[in-house]
Design an enzyme around this catalytic site. Sequence first.
Site, PDB file in Angstrom:
ATOM      1  N   LYS A  10       0.915  -1.171   0.055  1.00  0.00           N
ATOM      2  CA  LYS A  10       0.060   0.088   0.124  1.00  0.00           C
ATOM      3  C   LYS A  10       0.801   1.206   0.191  1.00  0.00           C
ATOM      4  CE  LYS A  10      -2.196  -1.126   4.015  1.00  0.00           C
ATOM      5  NZ  LYS A  10      -2.711  -2.368   4.103  1.00  0.00           N
ATOM      6  N   THR A  11       1.888   1.224   0.996  1.00  0.00           N
ATOM      7  CA  THR A  11       2.342   2.282   1.299  1.00  0.00           C
ATOM      8  C   THR A  11       3.421   2.870   0.216  1.00  0.00           C
ATOM      9  OG1 THR A  11       2.493   2.136   3.492  1.00  0.00           O
ATOM     10  CG2 THR A  11       3.838   3.768   2.815  1.00  0.00           C
ATOM     11  N   ASP A  19      -2.926   7.968   3.439  1.00  0.00           N
ATOM     12  CA  ASP A  19      -2.750   6.368   3.712  1.00  0.00           C
ATOM     13  C   ASP A  19      -3.737   6.095   4.941  1.00  0.00           C
ATOM     14  OD1 ASP A  19      -1.606   4.031   3.740  1.00  0.00           O
ATOM     15  OD2 ASP A  19       0.599   4.650   4.265  1.00  0.00           O
ATOM     16  N   GLU A  20      -3.701   4.754   5.081  1.00  0.00           N
ATOM     17  CA  GLU A  20      -4.508   4.036   6.426  1.00  0.00           C
ATOM     18  C   GLU A  20      -5.841   4.873   6.300  1.00  0.00           C
ATOM     19  OE1 GLU A  20      -2.995   1.515   7.731  1.00  0.00           O
ATOM     20  OE2 GLU A  20      -1.006   2.189   7.886  1.00  0.00           O
ATOM     21  N   GLN A  36      -8.193  -3.732   8.609  1.00  0.00           N
ATOM     22  CA  GLN A  36      -7.432  -3.334   9.319  1.00  0.00           C
ATOM     23  C   GLN A  36      -7.778  -2.038  10.351  1.00  0.00           C
ATOM     24  OE1 GLN A  36      -2.959  -3.801   8.452  1.00  0.00           O
ATOM     25  NE2 GLN A  36      -3.526  -4.255   6.436  1.00  0.00           N
ATOM     26  N   ARG A  49       2.038  -8.963  10.551  1.00  0.00           N
ATOM     27  CA  ARG A  49       3.071  -8.455  10.635  1.00  0.00           C
ATOM     28  C   ARG A  49       4.241  -9.381  10.283  1.00  0.00           C
ATOM     29  NH1 ARG A  49       1.479  -4.202   9.165  1.00  0.00           N
ATOM     30  NH2 ARG A  49      -0.470  -5.601   8.859  1.00  0.00           N
TER      31      ARG A  49
END
Length: 712
Positions: A31-32, A219-220, A250, A613
């Site tokens: 994503k980032t 983002d997020e 998330q 993670r």
Amino acid sequence: MPAPSLNRPQRAAVRTLSGPLLVLAGAGTGKTRVITYRIAELIKHGVKPGRILAVTFTNKAAREMKERALGLLGRKRRGASAPEISTFHSLCVRVLRRHITLLGYPSAFSIYDRGDQESVARSAIRDIRVGHEKLRPGDLLAQISAWKGASVHAEQALELAETDKQQLAAMAYERYQAALRAAGAVDFDDLLLCTEQLFREHPEARFAEASRFDHLLIDEYQDTNGLQYRIVRALAERHRNICVVGDDDQSIYGWRGAEVAHILGFANDWPDAKIVKLEDNYRSREPILQLANTLISHNSARHDKKLRASRGGGDAPRFLRFEDETAEAQAVVREIRQRIDATGEDRVSPSDIAVLFRTNEQPRAFEMELRRERVPYVLVGGMSFYDRKEVRDLLAYLRVLANPSDEVSLLRIINTPPRGIGTGTVQTLLSDAVAQGQPLWNVLPSALHDGRVPHAAAERIELFRRMIDAYRARLGQEPLGDVLRQLFDTIDYRSELERVYKTPADVEARWNSVEELVNAVAQYAARADQPSLLGFLEETALAGREDMRDDKTDKRQVHAVTLMTLHSAKGLEFPHVYMVGMEEGLLPHQRSVADGGQQIAEERRLCYVGVTRAQDTLALTLSKARMKWGKLRPAIPSRFLMEMRGETDRAQRIAEASSARHQEDAAKHDGAPKKRAAKKRPAKRTAKKRSAAKPEKKPETARRRATGSTNT
DNA sequence: CCCTGCGCTTTTTTT
DNA sequence: AAGCGCAGGG
């Protein structure tokens, strides 16, 4: 930085250079990276870097993204303007610096952190109490934060409050907000709330701010709350070049007002939005991802997607059970030690290992063991540099210099180090200040003529006031670092440390923090374009929870095991992950078990975040019993352990056992106050003393009573 | 005014 | 187990 190639959907997202774009991406799908590459791509296509605004969740993420984006463009561009990459909060501070006077705040407003908020909350609830129904500062702050997240102002809260507790909180909210305003201070939520209000009430300010950028990337996005959502819309409605990236699975900040609806409804808000899905996971080995997929499939309201593992092989995650939290910590740390000490291919660097947990009291046992085994570690989000008492004391001085109305800071330093201004004197002056509707600072001069203030104390106050004024006058004239050094010298903080701390080692350690603070100021002054005390305070307020960007600490951290909460782990990855304390009551947390449904789903997402993670190995551990308030309590394994292995029936039984137990606890908790009240004579006496003014605990009477005390 | 010690309460996550 | 508020002595 090597530039790994992008897969097809990633490329599609990166190359969509205009219009609304939604990137719905699972964990570990890059994503980032999409945002970073897209920023670079925009610049390559001639967009001026300064016209791009990217919003990240943490300051750390912002710094890293900036580095990487500039890295993609090659070094020669570095001198030119950079894209603006920051958190919502930093962004809002900058907006407010320019316009906050429109809302009646001073331009030198203070930013109150959690500690400051608690002080204000404590005095706001001091005499708001009905029967045994009382409000704790933490509860009040949580409620206020929830209201602010929904744009509910203090006046509206009274009408919205349903339960008795909410009624009390609503009244305390009014006082809390009045106190902040009087102090020329805003809390973290206010940064967003004020920005939203500014945009709503002052279109010219909104226009000016919206016109600064032509591209907005976020983002997020699954963790945006209502305030952030409306700020985003205000900033993007003109150019419509808005790109949001996130994963509904998330979303773990519902308690802070975040709503998954924002990301799920993006296509409705922007009908011409292009949607890209990323489902190829490049992070976790197949068995780990399998576990995560099975777990999250237990959530019903979600965007259905299945993550594909691109990394096959790997060991099955391990499930380990221990007697108690000490045994758990010992076993995990011993294993970590062995992995670090191994030779050849088995050797693991400490920085490749993370221990993840739900609550902040859990790492205690692990810290002890890690120290015993001499394993280097960093506890993320623990007591930070800016939480140390001595640093907070001195920062309070700086804040009073910047904004003398800042009452929390003024109260903190007025008699620190002790200078003969006692609590009695301060109380007298405080009530004067309230009576006159003035900040405490403004009534200090009147102490000399106020008969109720002892002469000696009045003289001390005058000295203190003049000292602060003198330093204030020097602020713009001399280098910041020099002024502060001399200030700390004048108040002789070193002697104060020697007085309070008995051993020389203690004193030395504390004094080191003082010097570090002075260094931090000096570093800031050297780095900033236009250094100012205000600028420094703003940085510390917004980045305070992170570690100071000190080279020494950085080097130590490179070689350390990471200890952190599941929440802080969002967006990160580690080759080896230990998720500890996998028990009912911890994960899912007690307070979510109480409410069931919605809240359990969020805990499940939290667990999902933890599992995803891990890159290569994952261990999930639990204890059979755990210490709580000095007592050993048996623990029930987390239902999520069963769910992720597909044992749905067993998970169901655990869920039932867990709620049953919660009911029992709640019953005990309710019964206890009665016992106490009956047992204790003194309690009765206090009750009698007050009874004249204290009617039954009815909501209406409660309101009257507490509103009455607002005036005192 | 300042310090010490006792007893009482305590249940999440963070920019 | 630990932090906070309050009472009592210097």
